[in-house]
Design a protein around this motif. Structure first.
Motif, PDB file in Angstrom:
ATOM      1  N   TYR A 374      49.031  76.179  25.035  1.00 59.97           N
ATOM      2  CA  TYR A 374      49.727  75.340  24.079  1.00 59.97           C
ATOM      3  C   TYR A 374      50.403  76.172  23.015  1.00 59.97           C
ATOM      4  O   TYR A 374      49.976  77.269  22.691  1.00 59.97           O
ATOM      5  N   LEU A 395      50.243  72.198  27.423  1.00 61.64           N
ATOM      6  CA  LEU A 395      50.009  72.145  28.866  1.00 61.64           C
ATOM      7  C   LEU A 395      48.515  72.291  29.092  1.00 61.64           C
ATOM      8  O   LEU A 395      47.986  73.396  29.141  1.00 61.64           O
ATOM      9  N   TYR A 397      45.512  71.668  31.536  1.00 65.49           N
ATOM     10  CA  TYR A 397      45.446  71.503  32.977  1.00 65.49           C
ATOM     11  C   TYR A 397      44.797  70.192  33.395  1.00 65.49           C
ATOM     12  O   TYR A 397      45.213  69.555  34.338  1.00 65.49           O
ATOM     13  N   SER A 399      44.881  67.330  32.020  1.00 62.49           N
ATOM     14  CA  SER A 399      45.704  66.135  31.909  1.00 62.49           C
ATOM     15  C   SER A 399      46.997  66.273  32.706  1.00 62.49           C
ATOM     16  O   SER A 399      47.558  65.297  33.182  1.00 62.49           O
ATOM     17  N   ARG A 400      47.467  67.503  32.909  1.00 64.74           N
ATOM     18  CA  ARG A 400      48.712  67.700  33.655  1.00 64.74           C
ATOM     19  C   ARG A 400      48.494  67.609  35.162  1.00 64.74           C
ATOM     20  O   ARG A 400      49.337  67.129  35.895  1.00 64.74           O
ATOM     21  N   TYR A 401      47.340  68.097  35.619  1.00 72.51           N
ATOM     22  CA  TYR A 401      47.064  68.119  37.056  1.00 72.51           C
ATOM     23  C   TYR A 401      45.873  67.224  37.368  1.00 72.51           C
ATOM     24  O   TYR A 401      44.769  67.469  36.882  1.00 72.51           O
ATOM     25  N   ALA A 488      44.003  63.234  33.275  1.00 65.86           N
ATOM     26  CA  ALA A 488      45.051  62.482  33.974  1.00 65.86           C
ATOM     27  C   ALA A 488      44.442  61.354  34.797  1.00 65.86           C
ATOM     28  O   ALA A 488      43.320  61.465  35.255  1.00 65.86           O
TER      29      ALA A 488
END
Ligand code: BG6
Length: 488
Positions: A374, A395, A397, A399-401, A488
């Protein structure tokens, strides 16, 4: 049955590292079908054991899930165990016979051993256990690679007389971590970072490692080494190298490792005046472990001055970094488990906003836990106001992936050994430079025995460390806290 393609030998199979890391890792690789077909395993150590004993020791660390029981059985079916001493040529030829029985195959030897037997084991391997004809042999070694420049050179010379550098895989498991591997991509695949990645853009770099537990009965080992050898000279230096090195001409292992060595050569030995050393004491009124100070560990010698916490400022004397402090900070028995890199950018020039409102940008690479990259930045407070506000581009991980499962560091590294990829292993000249940088400091600590500053179990460490960081241009304002985003 059938001929083997590869035989992986765990030397020191009855030990701690083998049960906690090596067998579990081999199991995960086997379970996920990542190993070459027809790979077999042989454990070797002095104790008279069976494969079943090895299984009992390793199972608690293997994280076997429901439904995988049969697979576990298959895994242990392709395991063997041989008891033998570490200095008997006869025992090593027993080991060799066991491998030969599986046909002509590639051989991997993992030395999960105390350093006292490294020499005799490697001599015996060379004399008796190397593969024949067109098959290869690879030897994996773990730290400690000596305890200062001299002993490390001795070990390197010993190993290089027996094996070619392509046959040697020196593990620094931090090089197997996702975010450490990400450093190369972040730096060299993003045009936005390249122009500011230097003494004009960056004020200071902090690389830190924190653990919330003490030596946990490992005090006997730890006391001979201390936190500088245990974590700073290897794991944190590897991260520093990846942050500071020039761009290699290609991504092949030799090109990358050449650049790593080059930047290490520009680093001066650490001056004790640029350090803060600490040792934890029990927390008054604390429960269980936290009430135990380092010196209360019965395996630690009375009155030991071994640091369990250290901050050191390093200087990279080259055109890119001259004047930028690289602050390495690590400790046991602190308030949290965290490893991260913090790149703090310089103040905005000609600031037009009210005094103190604009804070420095910071790029944070969070190695663990909660892998994230971040960028702390300023933005207008949303709405009517025209104030500046700290926020971030994040970014994370988790929540992004979605449902991301990152491999363990050892999984990647052991697989790399099978594939012959040496990018994430330490070359002997890298090791030499890392010891050159720390040996004068370690010698000074050994001879002068400076008393470490005490800090309480579970605290942030000595306040003197924060002051050192502040004095070296790492400005902590405490006005902002990053929150882990929702999954996510
Ligand atoms: C090891 C050190 O190399 O790394 C340990 O010897 C330390 O003292 C460990 O606990 C940390 O590894 P990780 O992967 O848990 O951060």
């Amino acid at each position: 049955g059938g001929a083997a393609s590869h035989v992986f030998v765990v030397l020191g199979a009855s030990g701690d590292l083998a049960k906690k890391k090596i067998y579990p890792t081999l199991w995960w690789l086997f379970r996920d079908g990542l190993l070459p077909p027809k790979t077999y395993f042989i454990g070797y150590s002095r104790s008279k054991l069976t494969v079943d004993d090895i299984k009992k020791k390793a199972l608690p660390f293997m994280k076997v899930k429901n439904g995988e029981e049969q697979k576990v059985e298959q895994f242990f079916k392709i395991n063997e165990y041989i008891a033998g001493s570490y200095d008997s040529p006869g025992d090593f030829s027993k080991l060799n016979k066991a491998i030969e029985q599986k046909g002509s195959c590639n051989r991997l030897f993992y030395l999960a051993l105390p350093p006292t037997v490294y020499e005799s084991v490697t001599l015996n391997l060379k004399a008796t256990c190397m593969s024949k004809s067109d098959k290869w042999t690879r030897v994996i070694v773990e730290k400690p690679f000596g305890k200062d420049l001299e002993s490390s050179n001795r070990l390197s010379n010993h190993l290089s007389a027996l094996f070619k550098e392509e046959e040697l895989y020196r593990i620094d498991h931090y090089l197997g971590k996702e975010m450490v591997q990400n450093l190369m991509v972040l730096r060299f695949a993003n045009r936005i970072f390249s122009p500011v990645w230097n003494r004009d853009g960056i004020a200071s770099v902090v690389i830190s490692f924190k653990e919330p537990f003490g030596t946990q009965g490992r005090g006997g080992y730890f006391d001979e080494f201390g936190i500088i050898r245990d974590v700073m000279q290897n794991h944190l230096m590897q991260i520093l190298t990846l942050v500071a090195m020039e761009k290699p001409p290609t991504t092949n292992a030799e090109d990358i490792r050449n650049e790593k060595v080059k930047v290490l050569k520009s680093i001066q030995p650490v001056d004790i005046k640029d350090t803060v050393l600490g040792q934890y004491v029990g927390k008054p009124g604390g429960k269980g472990d936290e009430a135990q100070g380092y010196l209360d560990d019965p395996t630690v010698p009375k009155g030991s001055v071994t640091p369990t916490f250290a901050t050191a400022v390093l200087h990279v004397k080259n055109e890119r970094w001259d004047g930028v402090p690289f602050i390495l900070r690590c400790g046991k028995a602190l308030n949290e488990r965290k490893a991260e890199v913090r790149i703090q950018f310089k103040d905005v020039a000609g600031d037009i906003f009210p005094d103190g409102e604009v804070k420095r940008n910071e790029l944070v690479i969070r190695v663990q836990p909660d892998e994230a990259v971040y960028l702390k930045m300023m933005a207008k407070s949303p709405g009517m106001s025209f104030n500046c506000e700290e926020t971030e581009l994040d970014l994370s991980y988790s929540s992004r992936y979605k449902d991301l499962k990152l491999p363990d560091a050892y999984e990647r590294l052991i697989l790399d050994v099978f594939s012959g990829i040496q990018i994430n292993f330490v070359r002997s000249d890298e090791l030499y430079e890392a010891w050159r940088i720390f040996t004068p400091l370690l010698n000074k600590i050994e001879t002068e025995k400076p008393k470490p500053i005490t800090y309480v179990y579970g605290s942030r460490g000595p306040k003197e460390s924060d002051k050192l960081c502040h004095d070296r241009d790492f400005i902590y304002t405490g006005t902002y806290k990053w929150n882990k985003p929702e999954p996510a």
